[in-house]
Write a protein that holds these residues in place. Structure first.
Motif, PDB file in Angstrom:
ATOM      1  N   GLU A  97      -4.502  -4.038 -10.040  1.00  0.00           N
ATOM      2  CA  GLU A  97      -4.508  -2.908 -10.967  1.00  0.00           C
ATOM      3  C   GLU A  97      -4.270  -3.411 -12.382  1.00  0.00           C
ATOM      4  OE1 GLU A  97      -2.181   0.616  -9.902  1.00  0.00           O
ATOM      5  OE2 GLU A  97      -1.763   0.839 -12.042  1.00  0.00           O
ATOM      6  N   VAL A  98      -5.221  -3.144 -13.279  1.00  0.00           N
ATOM      7  CA  VAL A  98      -5.078  -3.619 -14.660  1.00  0.00           C
ATOM      8  C   VAL A  98      -4.945  -2.457 -15.633  1.00  0.00           C
ATOM      9  CG1 VAL A  98      -6.319  -5.783 -14.283  1.00  0.00           C
ATOM     10  CG2 VAL A  98      -7.582  -3.733 -14.977  1.00  0.00           C
ATOM     11  N   GLY A  99      -5.030  -1.224 -15.121  1.00  0.00           N
ATOM     12  CA  GLY A  99      -4.920  -0.100 -16.047  1.00  0.00           C
ATOM     13  C   GLY A  99      -5.061   1.214 -15.314  1.00  0.00           C
ATOM     14  N   ARG A 100      -5.173   2.285 -16.118  1.00  0.00           N
ATOM     15  CA  ARG A 100      -5.276   3.641 -15.572  1.00  0.00           C
ATOM     16  C   ARG A 100      -6.332   4.416 -16.330  1.00  0.00           C
ATOM     17  NH1 ARG A 100      -1.883   5.577 -11.231  1.00  0.00           N
ATOM     18  NH2 ARG A 100      -0.703   3.701 -10.788  1.00  0.00           N
ATOM     19  N   VAL A 101      -6.911   5.410 -15.693  1.00  0.00           N
ATOM     20  CA  VAL A 101      -7.804   6.314 -16.399  1.00  0.00           C
ATOM     21  C   VAL A 101      -6.940   7.273 -17.204  1.00  0.00           C
ATOM     22  CG1 VAL A 101      -9.555   8.096 -16.161  1.00  0.00           C
ATOM     23  CG2 VAL A 101      -9.544   6.148 -14.602  1.00  0.00           C
ATOM     24  N   LEU A 102      -7.101   7.300 -18.509  1.00  0.00           N
ATOM     25  CA  LEU A 102      -6.241   8.137 -19.351  1.00  0.00           C
ATOM     26  C   LEU A 102      -6.845   9.511 -19.585  1.00  0.00           C
ATOM     27  CD1 LEU A 102      -5.088   5.616 -22.093  1.00  0.00           C
ATOM     28  CD2 LEU A 102      -3.875   6.326 -20.044  1.00  0.00           C
TER      29      LEU A 102
ATOM     30  N   ALA B 253      -6.173   7.765 -12.272  1.00  0.00           N
ATOM     31  CA  ALA B 253      -6.662   6.913 -11.191  1.00  0.00           C
ATOM     32  C   ALA B 253      -6.552   5.466 -11.659  1.00  0.00           C
ATOM     33  CB  ALA B 253      -8.107   7.261 -10.876  1.00  0.00           C
ATOM     34  N   PRO B 254      -6.301   4.524 -10.744  1.00  0.00           N
ATOM     35  CA  PRO B 254      -6.135   3.136 -11.170  1.00  0.00           C
ATOM     36  C   PRO B 254      -7.452   2.491 -11.595  1.00  0.00           C
ATOM     37  CG  PRO B 254      -5.805   3.374  -8.793  1.00  0.00           C
ATOM     38  CD  PRO B 254      -6.016   4.740  -9.327  1.00  0.00           C
TER      39      PRO B 254
ATOM     40  N   THR C  68       0.829  -1.204   0.000  1.00  0.00           N
ATOM     41  CA  THR C  68       0.000   0.000   0.000  1.00  0.00           C
ATOM     42  C   THR C  68       0.865   1.256   0.000  1.00  0.00           C
ATOM     43  OG1 THR C  68      -1.433  -1.267   1.442  1.00  0.00           O
ATOM     44  CG2 THR C  68      -1.974   1.042   1.138  1.00  0.00           C
ATOM     45  N   TYR C  69       1.919   1.209   0.838  1.00  0.00           N
ATOM     46  CA  TYR C  69       2.819   2.366   0.942  1.00  0.00           C
ATOM     47  C   TYR C  69       3.310   2.774  -0.437  1.00  0.00           C
ATOM     48  CZ  TYR C  69       6.740   5.163   2.788  1.00  0.00           C
ATOM     49  OH  TYR C  69       7.615   6.170   3.084  1.00  0.00           O
ATOM     50  N   TRP C  70       3.807   1.801  -1.202  1.00  0.00           N
ATOM     51  CA  TRP C  70       4.399   2.134  -2.500  1.00  0.00           C
ATOM     52  C   TRP C  70       3.338   2.402  -3.559  1.00  0.00           C
ATOM     53  CZ3 TRP C  70       9.084   3.619  -2.075  1.00  0.00           C
ATOM     54  CH2 TRP C  70       9.967   3.016  -1.172  1.00  0.00           C
ATOM     55  N   VAL C  71       2.287   1.564  -3.611  1.00  0.00           N
ATOM     56  CA  VAL C  71       1.310   1.709  -4.697  1.00  0.00           C
ATOM     57  C   VAL C  71       0.584   3.041  -4.594  1.00  0.00           C
ATOM     58  CG1 VAL C  71      -0.852   0.822  -5.609  1.00  0.00           C
ATOM     59  CG2 VAL C  71       1.018  -0.746  -5.094  1.00  0.00           C
ATOM     60  N   GLN C  72       0.178   3.394  -3.362  1.00  0.00           N
ATOM     61  CA  GLN C  72      -0.495   4.676  -3.176  1.00  0.00           C
ATOM     62  C   GLN C  72       0.413   5.828  -3.604  1.00  0.00           C
ATOM     63  OE1 GLN C  72      -3.431   5.827  -1.788  1.00  0.00           O
ATOM     64  NE2 GLN C  72      -4.364   3.812  -1.841  1.00  0.00           N
ATOM     65  N   MET C  73       1.674   5.686  -3.235  1.00  0.00           N
ATOM     66  CA  MET C  73       2.643   6.720  -3.594  1.00  0.00           C
ATOM     67  C   MET C  73       2.731   6.853  -5.105  1.00  0.00           C
ATOM     68  SD  MET C  73       6.648   6.664  -2.576  1.00  0.00           S
ATOM     69  CE  MET C  73       6.383   6.223  -0.922  1.00  0.00           C
ATOM     70  N   GLN C  74       2.893   5.710  -5.749  1.00  0.00           N
ATOM     71  CA  GLN C  74       3.059   5.749  -7.203  1.00  0.00           C
ATOM     72  C   GLN C  74       1.824   6.294  -7.905  1.00  0.00           C
ATOM     73  OE1 GLN C  74       4.181   1.754  -8.131  1.00  0.00           O
ATOM     74  NE2 GLN C  74       6.102   1.979  -7.016  1.00  0.00           N
ATOM     75  N   SER C  75       0.651   6.035  -7.327  1.00  0.00           N
ATOM     76  CA  SER C  75      -0.534   6.488  -8.039  1.00  0.00           C
ATOM     77  C   SER C  75      -0.753   7.978  -7.836  1.00  0.00           C
ATOM     78  CB  SER C  75      -1.753   5.695  -7.582  1.00  0.00           C
ATOM     79  OG  SER C  75      -2.075   6.074  -6.266  1.00  0.00           O
ATOM     80  N   GLN C  76      -0.212   8.539  -6.773  1.00  0.00           N
ATOM     81  CA  GLN C  76      -0.490   9.946  -6.489  1.00  0.00           C
ATOM     82  C   GLN C  76       0.638  10.897  -6.887  1.00  0.00           C
ATOM     83  OE1 GLN C  76      -3.416  11.330  -5.140  1.00  0.00           O
ATOM     84  NE2 GLN C  76      -4.126   9.305  -5.727  1.00  0.00           N
TER      85      GLN C  76
END
Lengths: 274, 258, 156
Positions: free
Chosen positions: C65-70, C57-58, B183-191
């Motif tokens: 996670e299979v993708g992203r909102v483009l 957003a994922p 969670t620590y890394w994935v949340q970071m990467q997504s934000q």
């Protein structure tokens, strides 16, 4: 004052030089000639701007009026590139030596050679050792400047100043703060370098006896003017009051013992009581 | 009243003159870049004394700042049940603000003051004049490599600071307080956005690098060549650099993240 | 000579460490590593209301996670929002009657798109459109419905 020498014998010709620092007048329209192959002494009390004069000749400062010609070139009309080329032919010995503290003695002397020549490393090595031998310090070539005494540092700086075989060397207060032995060494070295390498030397100093003992010609500057010029003999027999005071080291004379003040001592003392 | 006005005017004039000299110096230093490229060793030496010698303090502070962020962030976020976003919080604060800013402040204290003192001493011992009389331009030879080394070092140091901070926060959050590693890394990467956050952070630290090194070099070069003058120059370097960094940070942030 | 080498090695190590740190920030901390992880194909999904969904957003399927909102835009023809989903190419076995809904991670977390696979034989591919969607939960609507329901109960 002195008869104008033939122009080809003059290395540095100063005409009508004026220089002010803020409101203080350092030089007021002075004329000076420095002859080729001679040791010229420029003397005067502390604070008369003798170092400033050397910086003006070297092009580090600009005069407010007047011209300085070195070897026929007007120093302050040159482009930066030409000025740098002229400086290669000038050596300057700073009061502190101005050795680069992060380089060894050897590298300090090699510095101008590496900078301005394309000599091979072995050639540079030979030249550096020769220059060090000339000042009697071949033994210290791998020391750092911080490990040298003041007199030794000055001799190393001398070796550096003559590294490129300049046409002139300027000495800024070479004798200040030296013990009698190293003073004697420096005096002899200046004369010897001047005669052996046929360079011209300008010695700025307020050490009268030492300077006059090696000078061919001397100028005394006081309060922005050249007050006396001539051979050391002429100076010693001068009747001018300010020259006499300077040469004989009198505490009072045209240069007053007391720094000029507006109020009298009595007034100032009484003021504290009020 | 008149005296007060006069002294105000004098302060204004001297500051304007100083600013002008600083700009002239900057201009002169850029002119030395071609000459410096012919002597890469000069730059190498400065990268060592400006960059390598600063790594230790940057590494230690970065790690601890990250650990504190992890701890504080965890306590606050866990109140809202949002521990999952701990990584985002730690990374965003480091990459956007703390990395460039704290690095610049430490740089001013460690490398900037040393630069100012070194140049000031070279001036007061006539070494700079000596170079000039040896027909070597001291601005190009002595100052330019230091300027370039400072500008190059700052983003690298700031990146190290941020990286170690992220690991410091990870150590506390994941290692000690039990936040989920993924969670620590994935949340970071997504934000955290590559362009918006990382590149802007690098731009900030580049700007800080220019400003801090410029101030240090100028203060050293412009100092009164006495021991008192040199000590004033070092103090001024740290004070002016810190103020400039904090002020510029606000301006840059407003421009970048508005 | 060895002094020179040592200096070079230290400065080299400094520069390398700096770039490693930058690389780490780019790949491990930011979305650069996930953005370009291979190719993706684009799928459209129409929502009545996307709530707080943002670009990047994922998109998840069974939590993975299979993708992203483009991209997100408003379609003026049918008054709905269109979200363009970039699905990573390795997930090419998603049925085309899959159900897309906008979910929230935790109470205050970010919003993301969750996919519920259907049972169709044909799979989603570049340019397909997801037919069945569920909009984001808007808190005010939920609260409003709850109060309306309570009021109805009270009226009985």
């Amino acid at each position: 004052m002195s008869p104008s020498p033939a122009s080809k014998d003059v290395l540095v010709r100063i005409r009508g030089l004026s220089f002010n620092r803020g409101r203080r007048v350092i030089f007021d329209k002075i004329d000076l000639d420095i002859l080729r192959g001679s040791v010229t002494a420029i003397m005067g009390p502390s604070g008369t701007g003798k170092t400033t004069l050397l910086k003006l000749i070297g092009g580090q400062l600009r005069p407010d009026a007047g011209t300085i010609e070195v070897d026929g070139l007007d120093v302050h009309a040159l482009s930066t590139r030409e000025l740098y080329r002229l400086r290669i032919r000038m050596g300057m010995l700073f009061q502190s030596g101005a050795l680069l503290t992060d380089l060894s003695v050897f590298d300090n002397i090699a510095y101008p050679l590496r900078e301005h020549t394309r000599l091979s490393a072995s050639m540079i090595r030979k030249l550096v050792l020769l220059k060090l031998e000339a000042v009697g310090l071949r033994g210290v070539h791998d020391m750092m400047p911080a490990a040298l005494s003041g007199g030794m540092a000055r001799r190393v700086a001398m070796a550096r100043a003559i590294a490129l075989d300049p046409m002139m060397i300027m000495y800024d207060e070479p004798f200040t703060g030296q013990d009698p032995i190293s003073m004697g060494v420096l005096v002899r070295l200046i004369r010897r370098l001047n005669d052996a390498a046929r360079v011209s030397s300008i010695v700025v100093s307020h050490d009268v006896a030492e300077t006059l003992s090696i000078a061919d010609r001397a100028y005394v500057i006081s309060e922005g003017k050249v007050v006396e010029s001539g051979t050391p003999e002429q100076l010693r027999n001068s009747h001018s009051a300010s020259t006499r005071q300077f040469i004989d080291g009198l505490s009072d004379g045209p240069v007053a013992f007391h720094y000029p003040t507006q109020t009298s001592l009595a007034d100032e003392l009484l003021e504290g009581r009020a | 009243m008149i005296d007060w006005l006069a002294s105000l005017g004098r302060v204004g004039l001297t500051s304007a003159a100083r600013l002008g000299r600083a700009n002239l110096l900057m201009f002169a230093m850029w002119g030395g870049i071609p000459a410096m490229l012919r002597r890469p060793r000069l730059l190498l030496e400065q990268l060592y004394s400006v960059g390598v010698l600063t790594i230790l303090i940057i590494a230690v502070s970065g790690t601890f700042v990250g650990m504190v962020l992890g701890l504080q962030g965890y306590y606050i976020l866990s109140r809202f049940g949002a521990e999952a976003t701990l990584g985002v919080m730690v990374a965003a604060s480091l990459v956007r603000e703390l990395g460039p800013v704290v690095t610049a402040l430490l740089f001013a204290g460690r490398a900037g003051s040393a630069l100012a003192a070194e140049i000031g001493l070279m001036k007061s011992t006539e070494q700079l004049s000596g170079l000039e009389m040896m027909a070597v331009n001291p601005q190009h030879r002595v100052l330019t490599p230091r300027l370039v080394a400072g500008i190059l070092s700052m983003p690298l140091l700031a990146a190290m600071f941020s990286m170690l901070g992220v690991y410091g926060g990870w150590f506390v959050g994941v290692g000690l307080l039990g936040v989920d590693d993924g969670t620590y890394w994935v949340q970071m990467q997504s934000q955290i956005d590559w362009h918006e956050d990382i590149i802007n952070g690098v731009i900030k630290s580049l700007v800080f690098g220019v400003v801090c090194t410029w101030i240090a070099i100028f203060q050293g070069y412009d100092c009164v060549p006495t021991s008192e003058g040199v000590s004033r120059a070092t103090t001024r370097t740290v004070v002016h650099s810190s103020l400039a960094v904090l002020g510029l940070d606000f301006v840059l942030t407003a421009l970048m993240f508005n | 000579m060895s002094k020179t080498t040592q200096l070079e090695v230290l400065v080299g190590a400094f520069i390398a460490a700096g770039f490693v740190a930058l690389f780490f920030l780019a790949m491990q901390v930011s979305n650069l590593g996930t953005l370009n992880s291979g190719d993706s194909y684009q799928v459209k999904a129409r929502f009545d209301n996307i709530g707080g969904l943002k670009v990047k957003a994922p998109v998840t399927l069974a939590g993975v996670e299979v993708g992203r909102v483009l991209d997100i835009y408003y379609d003026a023809k049918d008054f709905r929002a269109v979200a363009v989903l970039g699905i990573y190419s390795q997930y090419n076995q998603i049925p085309d009657d899959t159900f897309a809904k906008i979910l929230t991670a935790g109470l205050l977390g970010e919003q993301y798109v969750g996919l519920d696979p259907g049972g169709s034989e044909s799979m989603l591919k570049e340019g397909s459109e997801i037919a069945v969607t569920q909009s984001a939960l808007v808190l005010e609507d939920v609260v409003g419905q709850f109060i309306y329901g309570k009021a109805q109960e009270g009226a009985k």
